[in-house]
Design a protein around this motif. Structure first.
Motif, PDB file in Angstrom:
ATOM      1  N   MET A  11       0.848  -1.198   0.000  1.00 26.81           N
ATOM      2  CA  MET A  11       0.000   0.000   0.000  1.00 26.81           C
ATOM      3  C   MET A  11       0.876   1.239   0.000  1.00 26.81           C
ATOM      4  O   MET A  11       1.748   1.404   0.852  1.00 26.81           O
ATOM      5  N   THR A  12       0.669   2.136  -0.955  1.00 22.25           N
ATOM      6  CA  THR A  12       1.430   3.368  -1.010  1.00 22.25           C
ATOM      7  C   THR A  12       0.793   4.393  -0.089  1.00 22.25           C
ATOM      8  O   THR A  12      -0.409   4.651  -0.164  1.00 22.25           O
ATOM      9  N   VAL A  13       1.591   4.974   0.781  1.00 20.39           N
ATOM     10  CA  VAL A  13       1.076   5.959   1.720  1.00 20.39           C
ATOM     11  C   VAL A  13       0.977   7.309   1.012  1.00 20.39           C
ATOM     12  O   VAL A  13       1.980   7.829   0.519  1.00 20.39           O
ATOM     13  N   PRO A  14      -0.212   7.898   0.891  1.00 17.19           N
ATOM     14  CA  PRO A  14      -0.340   9.193   0.227  1.00 17.19           C
ATOM     15  C   PRO A  14       0.169  10.317   1.118  1.00 17.19           C
ATOM     16  O   PRO A  14       0.452  10.104   2.300  1.00 17.19           O
ATOM     17  N   PRO A  15       0.299  11.524   0.553  1.00 17.10           N
ATOM     18  CA  PRO A  15       0.689  12.669   1.394  1.00 17.10           C
ATOM     19  C   PRO A  15      -0.208  12.772   2.615  1.00 17.10           C
ATOM     20  O   PRO A  15      -1.424  12.638   2.512  1.00 17.10           O
ATOM     21  N   ARG A  16       0.386  12.989   3.745  1.00 21.35           N
ATOM     22  CA  ARG A  16      -0.361  12.987   4.997  1.00 21.35           C
ATOM     23  C   ARG A  16      -0.842  14.386   5.350  1.00 21.35           C
ATOM     24  O   ARG A  16      -0.132  15.368   5.162  1.00 21.35           O
ATOM     25  N   PRO A  17      -2.035  14.487   5.897  1.00 18.19           N
ATOM     26  CA  PRO A  17      -2.511  15.779   6.388  1.00 18.19           C
ATOM     27  C   PRO A  17      -1.777  16.181   7.651  1.00 18.19           C
ATOM     28  O   PRO A  17      -1.207  15.341   8.352  1.00 18.19           O
ATOM     29  N   VAL A  18      -1.827  17.463   7.964  1.00 19.61           N
ATOM     30  CA  VAL A  18      -1.239  17.917   9.232  1.00 19.61           C
ATOM     31  C   VAL A  18      -2.214  17.677  10.383  1.00 19.61           C
ATOM     32  O   VAL A  18      -1.794  17.513  11.529  1.00 19.61           O
ATOM     33  N   VAL A  19      -3.509  17.669  10.101  1.00 21.22           N
ATOM     34  CA  VAL A  19      -4.523  17.261  11.082  1.00 21.22           C
ATOM     35  C   VAL A  19      -5.424  16.250  10.382  1.00 21.22           C
ATOM     36  O   VAL A  19      -6.271  16.612   9.571  1.00 21.22           O
ATOM     37  N   PRO A  20      -5.244  14.951  10.653  1.00 19.23           N
ATOM     38  CA  PRO A  20      -5.978  13.924   9.918  1.00 19.23           C
ATOM     39  C   PRO A  20      -7.397  13.751  10.437  1.00 19.23           C
ATOM     40  O   PRO A  20      -7.755  14.196  11.526  1.00 19.23           O
TER      41      PRO A  20
ATOM     42  N   THR B  26       7.051  11.560   9.560  1.00 20.27           N
ATOM     43  CA  THR B  26       6.895  10.171   9.997  1.00 20.27           C
ATOM     44  C   THR B  26       5.414   9.851  10.165  1.00 20.27           C
ATOM     45  O   THR B  26       4.592  10.736  10.401  1.00 20.27           O
ATOM     46  N   ASP B  27       5.091   8.590  10.018  1.00 21.02           N
ATOM     47  CA  ASP B  27       3.739   8.115  10.247  1.00 21.02           C
ATOM     48  C   ASP B  27       3.630   7.679  11.699  1.00 21.02           C
ATOM     49  O   ASP B  27       3.811   6.514  12.030  1.00 21.02           O
ATOM     50  N   ALA B  28       3.401   8.641  12.556  1.00 22.45           N
ATOM     51  CA  ALA B  28       3.331   8.336  13.975  1.00 22.45           C
ATOM     52  C   ALA B  28       2.100   7.478  14.268  1.00 22.45           C
ATOM     53  O   ALA B  28       0.998   7.783  13.828  1.00 22.45           O
ATOM     54  N   VAL B  29       2.293   6.400  14.987  1.00 22.05           N
ATOM     55  CA  VAL B  29       1.182   5.553  15.390  1.00 22.05           C
ATOM     56  C   VAL B  29       0.465   6.226  16.548  1.00 22.05           C
ATOM     57  O   VAL B  29       1.078   6.586  17.555  1.00 22.05           O
ATOM     58  N   GLU B  30      -0.812   6.424  16.385  1.00 16.87           N
ATOM     59  CA  GLU B  30      -1.574   7.086  17.429  1.00 16.87           C
ATOM     60  C   GLU B  30      -2.290   6.044  18.277  1.00 16.87           C
ATOM     61  O   GLU B  30      -2.919   5.132  17.751  1.00 16.87           O
ATOM     62  N   VAL B  31      -2.166   6.189  19.577  1.00 14.70           N
ATOM     63  CA  VAL B  31      -2.876   5.319  20.510  1.00 14.70           C
ATOM     64  C   VAL B  31      -3.591   6.210  21.512  1.00 14.70           C
ATOM     65  O   VAL B  31      -2.974   7.093  22.121  1.00 14.70           O
TER      66      VAL B  31
END
Length: 499
Positions: free
Chosen positions: A1-10, A295-300
């Motif tokens: 899966m290609t990660v698209p550009p990430r939002p600053v507030v998802p 980075t794709d920070a994992v949110e918990v």
């Protein structure tokens, strides 16, 4: 899966408006039928944002009890003037039109609202003329429907209109000119707007003039921003706000969606907030490189403390009306159920990642309820604990389908819903945006699937409207106790394994 550009507030955080005071940026977004209203975020770099609460945080400030899906609070504007923060927005649910509040500290408390009942429309902006007069520019409504972009001078203390509304600039010809923001930059007043509709035709355009009321000259290279008709993982880009950094450089925040699946594609997270650099050429802004988290920070996030996280909301009521804290956990009650309504008594948080998992430990011995992924009252997938039965139930419009069920011992049950990537070829109409998988977690940690649903059926393209998915807990009768709730999200599939 290609990660698209990430939002600053998802996630579902649309219509961003931003202001900088000192070295801190403050941003607000739309909240529609959910309470509390107008989420507030802060940042020092425009890339990393943290939620700092809500502006409309009290029932005396916000009534969305009559809001339909995607009704209620729309398109706020935040500004700083004369030592105070000001926020204006429209509440389409209570008949009072614009809501204007202020605070010396954006962390609150914010004032009780002043209502601008003569300012009839949506997407209000705040700007002060050179003599200190407050100008509210907005997308006006008339007897026959939308009336275009208009402007009125307003008394800051009473909300009374000081002038009749006057038409300003109507954009470049795109449908629904809206979301205006007015700025004094150098010798010119700039009017930034959205047009083209908030779907695939969305765009940002800009004009300038020597007076805040026009006439306005359109930028020769409009649209300033649009993704219509181009190949990009981010679509529907529009509704923006400009901000200047302490060093004099500029940036812009705007919303967009990340659609996936077969044509016409589907977005499930709602309109998310993105940001980009802005440069100036010949007195006009141009969009530069996007500001993207590296980075794709994992949110918990866990529901395990004495207070609800700032991220938690409920449709048409405040979460505190449904949830009470006790030593046993959070008690979710179905207060005054309406047998004619298909709305569940729900509280939860936005799904903010392409891949996500919500797990809840619940005791439903006194009621019926469980865990849900929700787009609106008519489009959701539920895990329902009812006595000794647990069911995975899909709601798509008027259809209700039990996908699977099993028997459990009464007492604590561990429920889990996963949003995982769909598999298949892009040319297949069977390819959805993701798969929603609902099931139980056993004492050994093993997962038992009770049902799965193509994610398109809990998407904006199917449900309609302006919002995005939420994951949370619900109750339809009596009360349930939520011992714990845990959200895990990422844009990387490995974080939430498929089943």
């Amino acid at each position: 899966m290609t990660v698209p550009p990430r939002p600053v507030v998802p996630g579902f955080h649309p219509d961003p408006s931003v202001v900088r005071v000192g070295n801190t940026y403050w941003m607000v977004v739309s909240s529609f039928e959910y309470a509390p209203g107008v989420p507030l975020f802060r940042s020092t770099d425009l890339v990393t944002w943290q939620q700092a609460g809500h502006v409309l945080a009290r029932p005396s400030q916000l009534d969305v009890s009559a809001a339909p899906g995607s009704g209620g609070i729309t398109a706020p504007t935040i500004r700083f003037h004369d030592g105070r923060f000001w926020m204006i927005t429209t509440n389409l649910a209570d008949g009072g039109w614009q809501v204007l509040v202020h605070a010396e500290d954006p962390l609150g408390p914010w004032s009780e609202p002043v209502r601008l009942t003569e300012v009839r429309g949506i997407d209000p902006d705040l700007a002060w003329d050179d003599d200190g007069t407050l100008l509210v520019t907005y997308a006006g409504f008339g007897a026959g429907g939308p009336a275009g972009l208009v402007q009125q001078a307003v008394d800051l203390e009473t909300g009374a209109a000081l002038t009749e509304r006057r038409h300003v600039w109507q954009g470049t010809g795109g449908r629904f000119p809206e979301g205006p923001h007015l700025y004094r930059i150098g010798e010119y007043w700039y009017l930034l707007i959205a047009e083209g509709g908030t779907e695939r035709g969305h765009a940002v355009t800009i004009a300038r003039g020597t007076s805040p009321s026009g006439p306005f000259e359109p930028c020769p290279h409009n649209p300033l921003l649009t993704h219509r008709g181009i190949e990009s993982p981010v679509q529907n880009t529009g509704h923006s706000d400009l901000v200047q950094r302490p060093d004099g450089s500029w940036a812009i925040v705007f919303h967009g969606v990340r659609p996936r699946g077969a044509s016409p594609q589907f977005h499930v997270l709602g309109r998310e907030t993105f940001a980009a650099e802005v440069t100036w050429e010949d007195g006009w802004p141009r969009i530069g490189a996007w500001l993207v988290p590296t980075t794709d920070a994992v949110e918990v996030e866990e529901l395990d403390g004495p207070a609800l996280p700032d991220s938690w909301v409920s449709p048409r009521r405040f979460p505190e009306e449904l949830l009470t804290r006790s030593d046993a956990g959070w008690r979710v009650s179905a207060a005054d159920p309406d047998p004619a309504s298909d709305e569940l008594f729900f509280a939860g948080r936005r799904q903010e990642h392409l891949v996500a998992r919500a797990r809840a430990v619940v005791d439903a011995s006194e009621g019926v309820g469980g865990l849900s992924v929700r787009m609106d009252a008519r489009h959701h997938l539920d895990l329902e604990v009812d006595g000794d039965r647990v069911r995975a139930v899909a709601h798509v419009g008027v259809l209700r389908q039990v996908l699977g069920e099993t028997t459990v011992a009464t007492g604590d049950v561990v429920l889990e819903i996963r949003a995982v990537p769909d598999e298949g070829h892009f040319s297949s109409t069977a390819l959805g945006p993701d798969q929603l998988v609902a099931g139980l977690v056993g004492g050994d940690g093993g997962f038992t699937e009770l049902g799965r649903l193509d994610g398109r059926y809990v998407s904006t393209e199917v449900a309609g409207g302006m919002t995005g998915r939420l994951l949370g807990v619900w109750c339809s009768s009596g009360a349930i106790v939520v011992r714990s709730f845990r959200y895990t999200g990422s844009d990387e599939p490995a974080v939430v394994p498929a089943v």
